[in-house]
Design an enzyme around this catalytic site. Structure first.
Site, mmCIF file in Angstrom:
data_model
loop_
_atom_site.group_PDB
_atom_site.id
_atom_site.type_symbol
_atom_site.label_atom_id
_atom_site.label_comp_id
_atom_site.label_asym_id
_atom_site.label_seq_id
_atom_site.Cartn_x
_atom_site.Cartn_y
_atom_site.Cartn_z
ATOM 1 N N ASP A 9 -9.889 7.609 -0.177
ATOM 2 C CA ASP A 9 -8.517 7.104 -0.190
ATOM 3 C C ASP A 9 -7.895 7.521 -1.514
ATOM 4 O O ASP A 9 -8.482 7.308 -2.567
ATOM 5 C CB ASP A 9 -8.505 5.577 -0.074
ATOM 6 N N ASP A 128 -5.622 2.890 14.180
ATOM 7 C CA ASP A 128 -6.014 1.623 13.556
ATOM 8 C C ASP A 128 -5.893 0.551 14.627
ATOM 9 O O ASP A 128 -4.800 0.313 15.148
ATOM 10 C CB ASP A 128 -5.092 1.283 12.381
#
Lengths: 250, 203
Positions: A9, A128
């Protein structure tokens, strides 16, 4: 062979790892970390630009370009990719694939156009998903902040139909918990589509990875913190998988 | 200096960076003259077979490839660059290839996950200088929907098992074609680029 994919990330050109997408911790220079993972035996890498702001875009492109000089395994870039031009820029900078999340929901046609133009093998759709009731999951967008009312299993099949080459499936319920992948979610989606599924969200130990790739039927296992903080090395992960009869590159 | 042929088929940056990492001088070019002057030639590429052939023709590179092969220069085709070396492909009907190697390009059969994407091992069938002293179970990164079927078994330097056993490396004399991506296959892949660079230096 099943693939092990560390996820980096990134925000402002640095690697971070969120817990349930908040509480960020800094874990280093992305290019350096990526080169380290290549040498360590990772099969692929994913960079997720979690800020994905307009001004951040140049920083990310620069990072992707620098990565091409040091990293010789395939890498995917995601976060804020919304147009064919965004995709073209990432691929030209050296990325092998892009992952698309929010934009796929807002404009599903983008997936068809992108796979026709660049090839489905470089179009990863990130989903997601959050559980709503047993056996049901809902798709969230905007980094997990916005519910869409879309059923995650249907969405995966729809994305395959429109030309996605791969599904990167993150369980919002498990992400950052270290409790293991959501196995029912992962297996139901792996069975629903023909394209590879990357399991993501929740890895805390090596048994979780074995589970995701066997009971979960995923083709690849994504993890972040257990690798970044050195809880397990890629080599010991692969030895462990191999011992449990999961075929991996050693 | 090795010429990496740029004919508008995919990103060639990784291939160039792979050679650079190994300390080998390589340059991306779309000029037939630069290809003629280079002691070694690389034909990379991803995408559609017929587009690739028409781009090579438009840029005058088809003849440059034939000249390089005829002179016996070390020549390396990667992925689509391997497939183009053959006579024809069944992609979109039938398309004519470069015809350096006898044989054709076929679609991976139904029932397999296509594209074949990910790491897979290779089996050396005929000795090849680029694949000498490989460790056991060496794996490389593949992304392809078509595979080559050489008309002569001696051309199949390495094979790979993906439900079917297909030719993953074709080679004859100084011409090599590799189905997987050495530039995406970590240290073992870079070693192949290095060995190719070594061959070019010796010539």
């Amino acid at each position: 062979m099943k693939r092990i994919i560390p996820c980096l990330d990134v925000t402002g050109g640095r690697v971070v790892k969120g817990t349930n997408f908040v509480n960020l911790r800094d874990a280093g220079d992305p290019v350096e970390l990526a080169a380290f993972y290549d040498r360590a035996g990772a099969d692929e890498l994913i960079f997720l630009d979690i800020t994905a702001s307009h001004e951040g875009r140049k920083t990310v492109l620069d990072m992707v370009r620098r990565t091409a000089e040091e990293v010789f395994i395939p890498y995917t870039v995601g976060g804020g990719i919304g147009t064919l031009e965004d995709i073209r820029a990432m691929l030209t900078a050296g990325a092998d694939k892009v992952s698309i999340n929010t934009a796929a929901v807002k404009n599903p046609q983008l997936i068809t156009e992108a796979s026709a133009r660049f090839g489905s093998q470089c179009i990863v759709v990130a989903i997601d998903a959050r559980s709503t009731e047993p056996g049901k999951w809902e798709v969230y967008i905007h980094g997990g902040r916005t519910p869409t009312g879309i059923d995650a299993v249907w969405w995966a099949t729809e994305m395959e139909r429109l030309g996605a080459g791969e599904i990167m499936l993150t369980s919002m319920d498990r992400d950052g918990t270290l409790d293991g992948y959501d196995i029912p979610l992962t297996s139901v989606i792996s069975r629903a589509v023909q394209i590879p599924v990357i399991a993501s969200g929740g890895v805390g130990n090596l048994d979780h990875i074995v589970e995701g790739l066997t009971a979960g039927e995923a083709d690849a296992a994504l993890a972040a913190s257990i690798f970044h903080f050195g809880t397990y090395s890629i080599a010991e992960t692969k030895q462990y998988l191999s011992k449990h009869n999961v075929p991996v590159r050693i | 200096m090795i010429a990496i042929i740029d004919y508008g088929m995919g990103n060639l940056r990784s291939v160039a960076k792979g050679f650079e990492k190994m300390g080998i001088d390589a340059r991306v070019t779309d000029s037939p003259r630069v290809v003629d002057d280079a002691p070694g030639v690389v034909l990379p590429g991803v995408g559609a077979f017929s587009d690739a052939m028409s781009n090579l023709r438009k840029l005058g590179l088809e003849e440059a490839v034939h000249r390089a092969v005829k002179k016996g220069k070390p020549f390396l085709g990667i992925c689509l660059g391997l497939q183009l070396l053959f006579e024809s492909s069944e992609e979109w009907g039938t398309s004519e290839g470069l015809g350096v190697f006898p044989g054709r390009v076929r679609k991976l059969p139904p029932g397999l996950k296509v594209p074949h994407m990910g790491w897979n091992t290779i089996k050396v069938q005929n000795p090849c200088p680029l694949f000498s002293d490989l460790p056991e179970n060496a794996a490389f990164y593949f992304v392809h929907s078509y595979y080559v079927e050489p008309a002569e078994p001696s051309l199949a330097a390495c094979t790979t098992d993906y439900g079917i056993e297909f030719t993953s490396v074709a080679a004859r004399d100084n011409v090599f074609g590799i189905q997987f991506h050495p530039e995406k296959s970590s240290a073992l892949g870079l070693r192949i680029l290095q060995k190719f660079g070594g061959l070019v230096e010796k010539c």
